[in-house]
Write an enzyme that holds these catalytic residues in place. Structure first.
Site, PDB file in Angstrom:
ATOM      1  N   ARG A 229       1.415  -1.246   0.302  1.00 16.30           N
ATOM      2  CA  ARG A 229      -0.434   0.073   0.151  1.00 16.30           C
ATOM      3  C   ARG A 229       0.784   1.276  -0.106  1.00 16.30           C
ATOM      4  NH1 ARG A 229      -3.111  -2.923  -1.793  1.00 16.30           N
ATOM      5  NH2 ARG A 229      -5.255  -3.710  -0.864  1.00 16.30           N
ATOM      6  N   GLU A 258      -3.098   7.883  -4.277  1.00 13.33           N
ATOM      7  CA  GLU A 258      -3.217   7.388  -5.539  1.00 13.33           C
ATOM      8  C   GLU A 258      -5.000   6.911  -5.857  1.00 13.33           C
ATOM      9  OE1 GLU A 258      -3.682   2.330  -5.974  1.00 13.33           O
ATOM     10  OE2 GLU A 258      -1.732   3.237  -4.666  1.00 13.33           O
ATOM     11  N   HIS A 277      -1.267  -0.336  -9.973  1.00  8.98           N
ATOM     12  CA  HIS A 277      -1.396  -0.800  -9.108  1.00  8.98           C
ATOM     13  C   HIS A 277      -1.871  -1.511  -9.649  1.00  8.98           C
ATOM     14  CE1 HIS A 277      -3.353  -1.082  -4.999  1.00  8.98           C
ATOM     15  NE2 HIS A 277      -2.725  -1.846  -5.402  1.00  8.98           N
TER      16      HIS A 277
END
Length: 320
Positions: A229, A258, A277
């Site tokens: 993360r 993000e 991602h």
């Protein structure tokens, strides 16, 4: 007895649909998609397979089991999402191959400066970019030694790496790992590592673990990778470390914030390799089968009253 209603938004092959039907005889099974699922479907379901929008759950009293298609659980850990009687299970174990291989590929690219030469190619620039790093004989430090970390460790052992793993709790050292430590020992281990990998989840204790002090402690030739993360990292501290040469490079599949805003300086740092991602998800087709295996088995276990796989602890966000 009222039939239990099963809703799945995970794309399943006909083979896995048949397996689900076999283990849930007498249940009503409804298939939808992430795009088409609506709140009414979610509210009616007793068992849900897949990451439906958290707001649609809204403390549903009907929901007994939420089987996620992700290993990350943070989107469902907030208040007013899951009822106290709902069990949440994750897809831990489904993403090791995909994310481990992604990290491995990014690392190889960085060590041989392939990202730099690709930039040069786009500018039709025939330049020699100088020295590179060796692929073999590295000391690799993996923070977050779950399925993904172990998959990456296995790949690195094939290149004669020395692997140091970090977990929440110390236990028996897994196969393919040379040393096992806890997070309390992170700072003293960082100076030893040629490659530092974060596969940490989003929990209160993991936020900002990698900051100014940690990057200063690393080798100047160290490569930092993050596929856990983004908020495990102080992004501004990482940018500074890359620009000033405190570390060699970074490969990031996750960032904080993000999505990364277009104006963020991280985009334009030459020794940062960024992917949006995508290391997990369903980009590797086998991942869907791994998820479906876990989901079908957990539905079978739940309906049979057996112990479930990968039950999430709501206090920590980790599997129990």
């Amino acid at each position: 007895m009222t039939k239990k209603k099963i809703l799945t938004v995970v794309p399943m092959s006909d083979t896995y649909k048949e397996k689900l039907r076999e283990v849930s005889e007498g249940c009503d099974i409804r298939y939808s998609s992430y795009e088409d699922v609506d709140r009414e479907m979610v509210q009616e379901a007793n068992i849900i397979i897949g990451n439906v929008p958290a707001w649609m759950i809204g403390m549903s009293k009907n929901l007994e089991l939420l089987q996620l298609n992700s290993s990350g659980t943070d989107a469902y850990m907030g208040v007013n999402i899951l009822n106290d009687n709902t069990i949440m299970t994750s897809a831990t174990g489904a993403y090791g191959k995909a994310v481990g291989e992604h990290l491995f590929a990014v690392l190889m690219s960085i060590q041989k400066k392939l990202h730099v030469y690709r930039d040069n190619q786009n500018r039709c620039d025939w330049s020699d970019e100088g020295q590179v790093l060796s692929l073999t004989g590295n000391t690799v430090l993996i923070a977050g030694l779950g399925d993904i970390g172990l998959s990456f460790a296995k790949l690195m052992k094939g290149l004669d790496s020395y692997v140091i793993g970090i977990k929440r709790r110390k236990g028996e050292c897994p196969e393919g790992v040379d040393e096992l430590h806890t997070m309390e020992e992170l700072d003293e281990l960082l100076p030893k590592a040629d490659v530092v990998v974060s596969i940490l989840p989003n929990t209160p204790v993991t936020r900002g673990v990698f900051g100014k002090q940690q990057f200063r402690t690393m080798k100047k030739t160290a490569v930092f990778l993050n596929a856990g993360r983004g908020n495990a990292v102080d992004t501004e501290a990482l940018c500074n470390a890359l620009i000033t040469g405190e570390i060699y490079a970074a490969g990031l599949d996750v960032t904080d914030p993000e999505p990364l805003p277009q104006e963020h300086r991280l985009w334009n740092i030459k020794n940062a390799v960024i992917t949006p991602h995508i290391s997990g998800d369903f980009h590797l087709p086998q991942t869907l089968d791994f998820i479906a295996d876990i989901a079908v088995e957990n539905v079978r276990r739940y309906l049979s009253g057996e112990e479930l796989l990968h039950v999430v602890d709501f206090q920590t966000g980790y599997c129990k």
